[in-house]
Motif scaffolding. Sequence first.
Motif, short mmCIF file in Angstrom:
data_model
loop_
_atom_site.label_atom_id
_atom_site.label_comp_id
_atom_site.label_asym_id
_atom_site.label_seq_id
_atom_site.Cartn_x
_atom_site.Cartn_y
_atom_site.Cartn_z
N GLN A 53 0.58 -1.59 -0.13
CA GLN A 53 -0.41 -0.10 -0.26
C GLN A 53 1.20 1.23 -0.30
O GLN A 53 1.53 1.63 0.88
N VAL A 54 1.06 2.29 -0.94
CA VAL A 54 1.73 3.72 -1.08
C VAL A 54 1.40 4.27 0.00
O VAL A 54 0.41 4.62 -0.15
N LYS A 55 2.48 4.35 0.74
CA LYS A 55 2.57 5.54 2.07
C LYS A 55 2.27 6.68 1.73
O LYS A 55 2.29 7.54 0.64
N GLY A 56 0.70 6.93 2.42
CA GLY A 56 0.00 8.73 2.19
C GLY A 56 -0.72 8.51 0.47
O GLY A 56 -0.94 9.43 0.62
N PHE A 57 -0.91 7.52 -0.33
CA PHE A 57 -2.31 6.85 -0.57
C PHE A 57 -2.98 6.11 -0.46
O PHE A 57 -3.83 5.73 -1.22
N GLU A 58 -3.39 6.01 0.80
CA GLU A 58 -4.51 4.77 0.73
C GLU A 58 -5.78 4.73 0.38
O GLU A 58 -6.00 4.10 0.37
N LYS A 59 -5.87 5.76 0.45
CA LYS A 59 -7.58 6.91 -0.77
C LYS A 59 -7.39 6.18 -1.72
O LYS A 59 -8.29 6.29 -2.61
N ALA A 60 -6.38 6.54 -2.71
CA ALA A 60 -6.26 6.56 -3.80
C ALA A 60 -6.56 5.37 -4.59
O ALA A 60 -5.66 4.46 -4.42
N ASP A 61 -7.40 5.81 -5.70
CA ASP A 61 -7.28 4.90 -7.06
C ASP A 61 -6.73 4.55 -7.58
O ASP A 61 -7.09 5.51 -8.77
N PHE A 62 -5.37 4.19 -7.66
CA PHE A 62 -4.37 3.96 -9.16
C PHE A 62 -4.91 2.98 -10.20
O PHE A 62 -4.89 1.71 -10.58
N ARG A 63 -5.63 3.74 -11.10
CA ARG A 63 -6.90 3.41 -12.41
C ARG A 63 -6.08 3.14 -13.49
O ARG A 63 -6.43 1.88 -14.84
N ASP A 64 -4.04 2.97 -13.29
CA ASP A 64 -3.97 2.49 -14.54
C ASP A 64 -1.76 2.56 -13.79
O ASP A 64 -2.08 3.60 -13.41
#
Length: 314
Positions: A52-63
Amino acid sequence: MSAAQRVQIINQNKSVSIRGLSVVDDKIAWISSSQGYIANTLDGGNTWKWRQVKGFEKADFRDIEAFSAKEAIILSSGTPAMILKTTDGGNTWKVKYSQNDSTYFLDAMDFDKPNHGFVMGDPIKNKFLLLETKNGGNNWQSIDGPDAINSQAAFAASGTCLILKATPTVVTGGGAAEVISKNHSVWQHTSLPITHGQNSRGAFSISGDRKRLVVVGGDYINNKRRDSTVCYSINSGQIWLSANSFPSGYQSCVEYIEATTFLSTGTAGTNISMDGGKNWTQIDGQSFNVCRKAKRGKLVLLAGDSGKIGIFKK
């Protein structure tokens, strides 16, 4: 269903939606997903290392676009819209582009060379957002994107509504189902025989070689609707023809496999065409979001909701 082809499920038991998938070769592949997760494999998809990318726990990595076991680029679609890069196998990530304006929504990314690629986003003031990098994703510049009519958009469903062949090529939905490509300095719009007219309908994905191209889509709300979900071209996109027989319903991704073989997938199942997109046969009924083939090799992987990963077997 075809007895020759099947999808082998690799259960990850993750409560994430995977939309980003990049297969480097027959061993190395990366995925990106919701809740800020990425994962990679070094053994052809059999085992995966999740982070889990630290600091981006709510991010939606679409690509995601991967270049090796060490280097990859991911995009976070919503607010803030961001592009991140790793050079150490996903242990650490650096932000290379960030936009807090809520009108920015990133849909897809593609590279034709390790140092050169594009990211596209939804229209802003009736013009599609287009970003370009010339140094491997370290810097991104906004360039002139194609015009968009009212309610026309691209879909961040599998990262494959944008491909780079000779020029950037985009497929759209909503107000218009079109393929848009750049001819010298002019963006050319060509209508597609794909269902559209509502926000859930349109063309979602494009793939192919120089002459033979296939576009898939449909209606993700009414995902069992089969008609007007696929079209194909045999002359580099000059003329588009509707398929003779269609897949099992809405398809969010299509991938060129070899010769005249294409694989497509979506929430309505996975389908194969052996004749360049004219006719389709369902090979698996499970829901996936994306299917991608190795850039260098034959490995084909699929990924979807609930952390689901599949290996295409033939």
